[in-house]
Design a protein around this motif. Structure first.
Motif, PDB file in Angstrom:
ATOM      1  N   ALA A 380       0.842  -1.204   0.000  1.00 29.55           N
ATOM      2  CA  ALA A 380       0.000   0.000   0.000  1.00 29.55           C
ATOM      3  C   ALA A 380       0.877   1.254   0.000  1.00 29.55           C
ATOM      4  O   ALA A 380       0.597   2.232  -0.713  1.00 29.55           O
ATOM      5  CB  ALA A 380      -0.931  -0.007   1.211  1.00 29.55           C
ATOM      6  N   LYS A 381       1.944   1.257   0.786  1.00 30.35           N
ATOM      7  CA  LYS A 381       2.829   2.425   0.850  1.00 30.35           C
ATOM      8  C   LYS A 381       3.598   2.607  -0.461  1.00 30.35           C
ATOM      9  O   LYS A 381       3.823   3.728  -0.917  1.00 30.35           O
ATOM     10  CB  LYS A 381       3.809   2.278   2.022  1.00 30.35           C
ATOM     11  CG  LYS A 381       3.148   2.294   3.385  1.00 30.35           C
ATOM     12  CD  LYS A 381       4.151   2.481   4.500  1.00 30.35           C
ATOM     13  CE  LYS A 381       4.759   3.868   4.488  1.00 30.35           C
ATOM     14  NZ  LYS A 381       5.611   4.138   5.661  1.00 30.35           N
ATOM     15  N   ARG A 384       1.420   4.179  -3.066  1.00 31.17           N
ATOM     16  CA  ARG A 384       1.320   5.621  -2.835  1.00 31.17           C
ATOM     17  C   ARG A 384       2.515   6.344  -3.456  1.00 31.17           C
ATOM     18  O   ARG A 384       2.367   7.403  -4.090  1.00 31.17           O
ATOM     19  CB  ARG A 384       1.268   5.876  -1.333  1.00 31.17           C
ATOM     20  CG  ARG A 384       1.433   7.306  -0.908  1.00 31.17           C
ATOM     21  CD  ARG A 384       0.241   8.141  -1.257  1.00 31.17           C
ATOM     22  NE  ARG A 384       0.419   9.525  -0.829  1.00 31.17           N
ATOM     23  CZ  ARG A 384      -0.341  10.545  -1.207  1.00 31.17           C
ATOM     24  NH1 ARG A 384      -1.345  10.323  -2.031  1.00 31.17           N
ATOM     25  NH2 ARG A 384      -0.125  11.767  -0.767  1.00 31.17           N
ATOM     26  N   GLU A 387       2.115   6.430  -7.287  1.00 27.58           N
ATOM     27  CA  GLU A 387       1.039   7.301  -7.759  1.00 27.58           C
ATOM     28  C   GLU A 387       1.367   8.775  -7.541  1.00 27.58           C
ATOM     29  O   GLU A 387       1.133   9.612  -8.413  1.00 27.58           O
ATOM     30  CB  GLU A 387      -0.274   6.948  -7.039  1.00 27.58           C
ATOM     31  CG  GLU A 387      -0.851   5.606  -7.470  1.00 27.58           C
ATOM     32  CD  GLU A 387      -2.128   5.274  -6.719  1.00 27.58           C
ATOM     33  OE1 GLU A 387      -2.324   5.824  -5.609  1.00 27.58           O
ATOM     34  OE2 GLU A 387      -2.919   4.461  -7.228  1.00 27.58           O
ATOM     35  N   ALA A 388       1.881   9.095  -6.354  1.00 27.93           N
ATOM     36  CA  ALA A 388       2.129  10.501  -6.012  1.00 27.93           C
ATOM     37  C   ALA A 388       3.551  10.952  -6.343  1.00 27.93           C
ATOM     38  O   ALA A 388       3.845  12.149  -6.319  1.00 27.93           O
ATOM     39  CB  ALA A 388       1.850  10.724  -4.525  1.00 27.93           C
TER      40      ALA A 388
END
Length: 578
Positions: A380-381, A384, A387-388
């Motif tokens: 999950a990290k 992130r 994506e960012a």
């Protein structure tokens, strides 16, 4: 007269004698020295490379004996010999063995060629091979004498002697000038390269080491570019005034011609099979893209090698390439390794904090090996971050922008992992923008010989030993093995073999583990009959006898055995063969 204008006949061709002595020492792996009839040192290697052109002031007793008697002299324990009993330098002498051969011009002795040992290993080489070494020296020395006698009639006598020496060598020799243009090659060299002498002036020849070695080793593997083709040869460069000599080893690798590779990075990806060629082609097209790459392949297939090559081909090549194995590090530690942490973020954290690998790879490439073993929390990290395009260290509320390209690799089935809920489907699509499948080694037809030669060169360089060479039987067996551990297993096996093979022996079937015995070739490779308990000389005699029976022509026999015709005559005499 033994002198011409106070300069000996050997001194007049000193540069040639120096080159000859250096090659002699390298071939026989002992130090060598040449003195003329005036006891002046013409050439020498090791400690005898100093004070050339000066008369010997001590230790000349053995040379005087050979000059006076015109007989060769072999001493295995120098200080114990009668000739050394009254020597004033006896207590300071470091020599452990000596073999001296007179250079005879008719009835005259115009000099002495000697081989000298300074340690037990070199002493044993002289002891075990004294007759063979003596024959070899006599043969080449006669070519020197022949040219010395005719020198007055030849305006270019030095060049004539030099070329004659090379032509009488059983090993392949290329003579190159300082800009690497090939000026001359003897017949063994031309046979190894499958060329004629006229071809040397028509094609561009370039020689580079297969593995970049810090230490210049004997018998190093080199890639020789011949126009649009490349071949692998074992040999060594030697500088010689205005020329360079490439001296080829007696044993050459049995492998297909290497495909010509213009790109230096792609040449690091060893292999020419259809699958590897397809991957190399794809790598050149995707290298400049910032998109993520997912490499799928069995364990040990070389996924990190491909990832590193993609990085080197990209416009990020000057920036960091950071690699981490996700399966080798516990989750908590992996999180801090990837994302970094601030001062006091958790118990045991460094008081200075730590920059994570994602941030360290900024503007470069992050390689995540065995990504399928990453925990759902870290997935999950990581999603992130992708994506960012920013990373937040542990214990911090501030996101740090990053510009990275992610290349990941796995040996697991993502469809199965996603179905079991062990891998995020959205992360998988982020990682699998450009998929690459790396085939297992057993499906890479023709690549095993290339990899074997590469790993032999690599591990010889790491261990500081000479290249032993690989027999056809061994190469056949390795090519037909299934390799469950893939390229990594092959590398480990070659490293094991390099460690156990005796000096001077090739990698033969005797050294392979038992599971390779069933792969021993029968028809595909002409294997020698069982020689268990038979000496090397008996094996050599049998091989020559077999070639004579089949070919019936001494020239053809010499060519098949890879030796010079003069060497063949010496061996026929030695073994009493007709």
């Amino acid at each position: 007269m033994l002198e011409i204008n106070n300069v000996s006949e050997l001194m007049e061709i000193q540069p040639t004698i120096i080159r000859f002595t250096q090659m002699l020492s390298r071939v026989l792996k002992v130090d060598a020295e040449v003195v003329d009839s005036n006891l002046v040192r013409i050439a020498g290697t090791g400690p005898y490379s100093q004070f050339l052109g000066q008369k010997l002031t001590s230790g000349s007793r053995l040379f005087r004996y050979i000059l006076e008697t015109k007989q060769e002299k072999t001493i295995i324990k120098t200080q114990a010999d009668d000739l050394c009993a009254d020597c004033t330098s006896r207590d300071l002498c470091d020599e452990t063995a000596f073999l001296g051969v007179p250079i005879l011009a008719g009835e005259r002795c115009i000099g002495v060629v000697s081989l000298v040992a300074f340690d037990e290993q070199a002493q044993q080489r002289i002891k075990d091979n004294s007759a063979l070494f003596s024959d070899y020296i006599k043969h080449v020395a006669q070519s020197v004498v022949s040219n010395v006698q005719n020198k007055a009639k030849q305006p270019h006598g030095l060049e004539e002697v030099f070329i004659n020496l090379i032509d009488n060598m059983d090993q392949g020799v290329l003579v190159m000038n300082q800009d690497n243009s090939v000026k001359y090659g003897n017949q063994p060299a031309l046979r190894n390269l499958n060329l004629t002498s006229s071809d040397l002036n028509k094609i561009k020849i370039n020689i580079r080491p297969l593995v970049n070695c810090k230490n210049k080793l004997e018998g190093q593997q080199h890639i020789i570019s011949l126009g649009e083709r490349e071949e692998l040869l074992v040999g060594q460069f030697y500088n010689s005034h205005a020329h360079k000599l490439f001296l080829m080893s007696f044993f050459q690798p049995h492998n297909p011609v290497i495909a010509y590779e213009t790109n230096a990075v792609l040449s690091e990806v060893i292999g020419d099979s259809t699958g590897i060629r397809h991957i190399k082609s794809l790598m050149t097209r995707i290298a400049s893209s910032p998109s993520s790459v997912l490499i799928n392949g069995q364990s040990g297939t070389g996924k990190e090698v491909i990832a590193n090559a993609i990085h080197k081909l990209s416009n990020r090549a000057a920036k960091p390439f950071i690699a981490i194995n996700c399966a080798a590090i516990p989750d908590q530690l992996l999180e801090s390794e990837l994302f970094g942490y601030t001062k006091g973020a958790f118990t045991g954290a460094s008081t200075k904090g730590r920059v994570g690998l994602i941030q360290a790879a900024n503007e470069g490439t992050l390689f995540l090996d065995e990504i399928g073993d990453m925990s759902m929390q870290l997935q999950a990290k990581l999603l992130r971050v992708l994506e960012a395009r920013e990373v937040t260290p542990i214990g911090s509320n501030k996101a740090i922008p990053v510009d990275i390209r992610v290349i990941s690799a796995t040996n697991r089935d993502f469809a199965e992992l996603i179905a079991r809920g062990e891998f995020r489907e959205d992360l998988y699509y982020r990682l699998n923008v450009i998929p690459l499948h790396l085939p297992p080694l057993k499906e890479r037809e023709g690549d095993v010989p290339l990899l074997v030669n590469y790993f032999v060169a690599l591990h010889c360089q790491r261990l500081g030993v000479a290249n032993p060479g690989v027999t056809k039987e061994v190469m056949h067996s390795l090519s037909h093995y299934s390799w469950p551990g893939n390229v990594r297993e092959l590398s480990n096996l070659v490293e094991y073999l390099i460690n156990i093979v005796p000096e001077g022996a090739p990698l033969s079937m005797d050294f392979l583990p038992p599971n390779f015995e069933k792969l021993k070739p029968s028809v595909a490779v002409e294997a020698a009959p069982s020689m268990s308990g038979v000496s090397l000389e008996q094996m050599e005699k049998h091989k020559i006898e077999d070639a004579i029976k089949r070919l019936g022509n001494r020239k053809l026999v010499a060519e098949e055995l890879g030796i010079g015709i003069a060497t063949l005559y010496r061996k026929l005499k030695k073994y009493g063969l007709n």
